[in-house]
Write an enzyme that holds these catalytic residues in place. Structure first.
Site, PDB file in Angstrom:
ATOM      1  N   LYS A   1      -1.436  12.610   1.601  1.00  0.00           N
ATOM      2  CA  LYS A   1      -0.535  12.468   2.762  1.00  0.00           C
ATOM      3  C   LYS A   1       0.560  11.442   2.471  1.00  0.00           C
ATOM      4  CE  LYS A   1      -3.852  11.201   5.612  1.00  0.00           C
ATOM      5  NZ  LYS A   1      -5.018  11.287   4.686  1.00  0.00           N
TER       6      LYS A   1
ATOM      7  N   ARG B   1      -5.754  11.116  14.824  1.00  0.00           N
ATOM      8  CA  ARG B   1      -6.968  11.290  14.039  1.00  0.00           C
ATOM      9  C   ARG B   1      -8.176  11.638  14.907  1.00  0.00           C
ATOM     10  NH1 ARG B   1      -7.401   8.352   8.504  1.00  0.00           N
ATOM     11  NH2 ARG B   1      -5.264   7.798   8.753  1.00  0.00           N
TER      12      ARG B   1
ATOM     13  N   ARG C   1      -7.220   5.673  -7.262  1.00  0.00           N
ATOM     14  CA  ARG C   1      -5.984   5.204  -6.614  1.00  0.00           C
ATOM     15  C   ARG C   1      -5.783   3.705  -6.823  1.00  0.00           C
ATOM     16  NH1 ARG C   1      -4.772   6.606  -0.603  1.00  0.00           N
ATOM     17  NH2 ARG C   1      -6.934   5.932  -0.382  1.00  0.00           N
TER      18      ARG C   1
ATOM     19  N   ARG D   1      -7.814  -0.397  -2.972  1.00  0.00           N
ATOM     20  CA  ARG D   1      -8.107  -0.616  -1.553  1.00  0.00           C
ATOM     21  C   ARG D   1      -9.611  -0.771  -1.348  1.00  0.00           C
ATOM     22  NH1 ARG D   1      -4.686   3.900   1.703  1.00  0.00           N
ATOM     23  NH2 ARG D   1      -6.693   4.088   2.754  1.00  0.00           N
TER      24      ARG D   1
ATOM     25  N   ARG E   1     -15.679   7.636   5.473  1.00  0.00           N
ATOM     26  CA  ARG E   1     -14.385   8.200   5.880  1.00  0.00           C
ATOM     27  C   ARG E   1     -14.422   9.719   5.876  1.00  0.00           C
ATOM     28  NH1 ARG E   1     -10.719   5.329   1.681  1.00  0.00           N
ATOM     29  NH2 ARG E   1      -8.969   6.461   2.576  1.00  0.00           N
TER      30      ARG E   1
HETATM   31  P1  AP5 Z   1      -2.497   9.393  -1.236  1.00  0.00           P
HETATM   32  O1  AP5 Z   1      -1.159  10.026  -1.151  1.00  0.00           O
HETATM   33  O2  AP5 Z   1      -2.598   7.911  -1.200  1.00  0.00           O
HETATM   34  O3  AP5 Z   1      -3.483  10.077  -0.151  1.00  0.00           O
HETATM   35  P2  AP5 Z   1      -3.601   9.890   1.422  1.00  0.00           P
HETATM   36  O4  AP5 Z   1      -3.874  11.224   1.996  1.00  0.00           O
HETATM   37  O5  AP5 Z   1      -2.444   9.128   1.947  1.00  0.00           O
HETATM   38  O6  AP5 Z   1      -4.923   9.047   1.462  1.00  0.00           O
HETATM   39  P3  AP5 Z   1      -5.330   7.798   2.379  1.00  0.00           P
HETATM   40  O7  AP5 Z   1      -6.576   7.247   1.783  1.00  0.00           O
HETATM   41  O8  AP5 Z   1      -4.170   6.884   2.563  1.00  0.00           O
HETATM   42  O9  AP5 Z   1      -5.680   8.497   3.671  1.00  0.00           O
HETATM   43  P4  AP5 Z   1      -6.505   7.916   4.819  1.00  0.00           P
HETATM   44  O10 AP5 Z   1      -6.186   8.855   5.870  1.00  0.00           O
HETATM   45  O11 AP5 Z   1      -7.935   7.769   4.539  1.00  0.00           O
HETATM   46  O12 AP5 Z   1      -5.978   6.402   4.920  1.00  0.00           O
HETATM   47  P5  AP5 Z   1      -4.922   5.690   5.878  1.00  0.00           P
HETATM   48  O13 AP5 Z   1      -4.243   4.660   5.122  1.00  0.00           O
HETATM   49  O14 AP5 Z   1      -4.135   6.687   6.612  1.00  0.00           O
HETATM   50  O15 AP5 Z   1      -3.195   9.950  -2.574  1.00  0.00           O
HETATM   51  C1  AP5 Z   1      -4.477   9.520  -2.948  1.00  0.00           C
HETATM   52  C2  AP5 Z   1      -4.532   9.376  -4.490  1.00  0.00           C
HETATM   53  O16 AP5 Z   1      -4.416  10.649  -5.091  1.00  0.00           O
HETATM   54  C3  AP5 Z   1      -3.385   8.533  -5.068  1.00  0.00           C
HETATM   55  O17 AP5 Z   1      -3.872   7.780  -6.146  1.00  0.00           O
HETATM   56  C4  AP5 Z   1      -2.356   9.575  -5.525  1.00  0.00           C
HETATM   57  O18 AP5 Z   1      -1.602   9.096  -6.612  1.00  0.00           O
HETATM   58  C5  AP5 Z   1      -3.262  10.747  -5.912  1.00  0.00           C
HETATM   59  N1  AP5 Z   1      -2.652  12.047  -5.639  1.00  0.00           N
HETATM   60  C6  AP5 Z   1      -2.020  12.423  -4.487  1.00  0.00           C
HETATM   61  N2  AP5 Z   1      -1.574  13.693  -4.579  1.00  0.00           N
HETATM   62  C7  AP5 Z   1      -1.945  14.126  -5.827  1.00  0.00           C
HETATM   63  C8  AP5 Z   1      -1.769  15.375  -6.531  1.00  0.00           C
HETATM   64  N3  AP5 Z   1      -1.129  16.429  -5.979  1.00  0.00           N
HETATM   65  N4  AP5 Z   1      -2.278  15.468  -7.776  1.00  0.00           N
HETATM   66  C9  AP5 Z   1      -2.942  14.422  -8.371  1.00  0.00           C
HETATM   67  N5  AP5 Z   1      -3.120  13.220  -7.747  1.00  0.00           N
HETATM   68  C10 AP5 Z   1      -2.643  13.089  -6.492  1.00  0.00           C
HETATM   69  O19 AP5 Z   1      -5.919   4.982   6.911  1.00  0.00           O
HETATM   70  C11 AP5 Z   1      -6.772   3.959   6.470  1.00  0.00           C
HETATM   71  C12 AP5 Z   1      -7.674   3.532   7.594  1.00  0.00           C
HETATM   72  O20 AP5 Z   1      -6.910   3.003   8.684  1.00  0.00           O
HETATM   73  C13 AP5 Z   1      -8.534   4.634   8.230  1.00  0.00           C
HETATM   74  O21 AP5 Z   1      -9.711   4.899   7.501  1.00  0.00           O
HETATM   75  C14 AP5 Z   1      -8.831   4.000   9.585  1.00  0.00           C
HETATM   76  O22 AP5 Z   1      -9.804   2.994   9.474  1.00  0.00           O
HETATM   77  C15 AP5 Z   1      -7.505   3.325   9.926  1.00  0.00           C
HETATM   78  N6  AP5 Z   1      -6.621   4.261  10.658  1.00  0.00           N
HETATM   79  C16 AP5 Z   1      -5.463   4.794  10.201  1.00  0.00           C
HETATM   80  N7  AP5 Z   1      -4.930   5.637  11.105  1.00  0.00           N
HETATM   81  C17 AP5 Z   1      -5.781   5.650  12.157  1.00  0.00           C
HETATM   82  C18 AP5 Z   1      -5.815   6.346  13.382  1.00  0.00           C
HETATM   83  N8  AP5 Z   1      -4.856   7.219  13.724  1.00  0.00           N
HETATM   84  N9  AP5 Z   1      -6.845   6.105  14.235  1.00  0.00           N
HETATM   85  C19 AP5 Z   1      -7.811   5.214  13.912  1.00  0.00           C
HETATM   86  N10 AP5 Z   1      -7.875   4.539  12.756  1.00  0.00           N
HETATM   87  C20 AP5 Z   1      -6.862   4.756  11.884  1.00  0.00           C
HETATM   88 MG    MG Z   2      -2.196   7.247   2.912  1.00  0.00          MG
END
Ligand code: AP5
Ligand code: MG
Length: 217
Positions: free
Chosen positions: A13, A88, A127, A160, A171
């Site tokens: 994402k 979410r 990552r 992270r 998660r």
């Molecule tokens: P990356 O692009 O970083 O993936 P992502 O989908 O953004 O993953 P996140 O871990 O950030 O998602 P998340 O939803 O768990 O975390 P968030 O920060 O939103 O890619 C991942 C890896 O793969 C990277 O190393 C990248 O280089 C690689 N990659 C990507 N695409 C690739 C491809 N095509 N080929 C090869 N490699 C690839 O949220 C974190 C926390 O915050 C949550 O767990 C929760 O506690 C809290 N939070 C956030 N939003 C909310 C909400 N709305 N409500 C409640 N709590 C929330």
């Molecule tokens: Mg992310």
């Protein structure tokens, strides 16, 4: 353009959102980034949120809805924005509907990046994120030029806390039980676009662009 980017943790994402935001000139609203930034600044919101985030739990709906509301109501977000990682839960999706109605607007598209569990685990374990500019790397799929240093700003890369195995498992479970039901919520509205996330960065992005062009037309 009002976009929502969905998908399991590690689906890509953030990686895809970064390019969409640049190419379509969108206001980027990532709730995960907002919590991590607030934590870095030592704000109460960030410190409290990090207790949930590190264990892989969701931050409470009312806190999350409130930070999104504040951001959406700013002038810059009026015409175009991208929401990464929000909503979410079904409650958050309903709260977002209310906000959009208040703004007199609606979503252009909901991009759902689809990725299998095995791929997710490999992506999260490898990552690395820049401490200063948040640029994202992968030890295997997107390695930095110099080990553990950011290509963009020279900052130090870190793993992270919530990318460690126990948090990742939690998660994924939470994604299945709380977040996946939102896909059905948007399915009936004709705005949902499923994108195969198990391709190269470029191929995923090309698919997203193609779908957006079709929707806009
Ligand atoms: P990356 O692009 O970083 O993936 P992502 O989908 O953004 O993953 P996140 O871990 O950030 O998602 P998340 O939803 O768990 O975390 P968030 O920060 O939103 O890619 C991942 C890896 O793969 C990277 O190393 C990248 O280089 C690689 N990659 C990507 N695409 C690739 C491809 N095509 N080929 C090869 N490699 C690839 O949220 C974190 C926390 O915050 C949550 O767990 C929760 O506690 C809290 N939070 C956030 N939003 C909310 C909400 N709305 N409500 C409640 N709590 C929330
Ligand atoms: Mg992310």
């Amino acid at each position: 353009m009002k976009l929502l980017v969905m998908g399991p943790p590690g689906a890509g994402k953030g990686s895809q959102s970064k390019r969409l935001v640049e190419d379509y000139n969108l206001t980027n609203i990532s709730t995960g980034e907002m919590f991590r930034e607030a934590y870095k600044r030592g704000e109460k919101l960030g410190i409290e949120a990090m207790e949930y985030i590190e264990k892989g739990n969701l931050v409470a709906d009312d806190i999350t809805n409130e930070i999104v509301r504040k951001r959406l109501m700013k002038k810059a977000a009026e015409s175009s924005f991208l929401l990464d990682g929000y909503p979410r839960t079904v409650n958050q999706a309903k709260a977002l509907d209310d906000m959009l109605e208040e703004m007199g607007t609606r979503l252009t598209a909901v991009i759902n990046i689809v990725v299998d569990k095995e791929v997710i685990l490999e992506r999260m374990v490898g990552r690395r994120v820049c401490k200063s500019c948040n640029a994202t790397y992968h030890t295997k799929f997107r390695p930095p030029d110099k080990e553990d240093l950011c290509d963009e700003c020279g900052g130090e890369l870190y793993q992270r806390e919530d990318d460690k195995p126990a948090s990742v498992r939690n998660r994924l479970n939470i994604y299945e039980s709380k977040t996946k039901p939102i896909i059905d919520y948007y399915k009936g509205r004709g705005v949902l676009v499923n994108i195969n996330g198990m391709q190269s960065f470029e191929a995923v992005y090309a698919n997203i662009r193609r779908s957006l062009r079709e929707i806009i037309r």
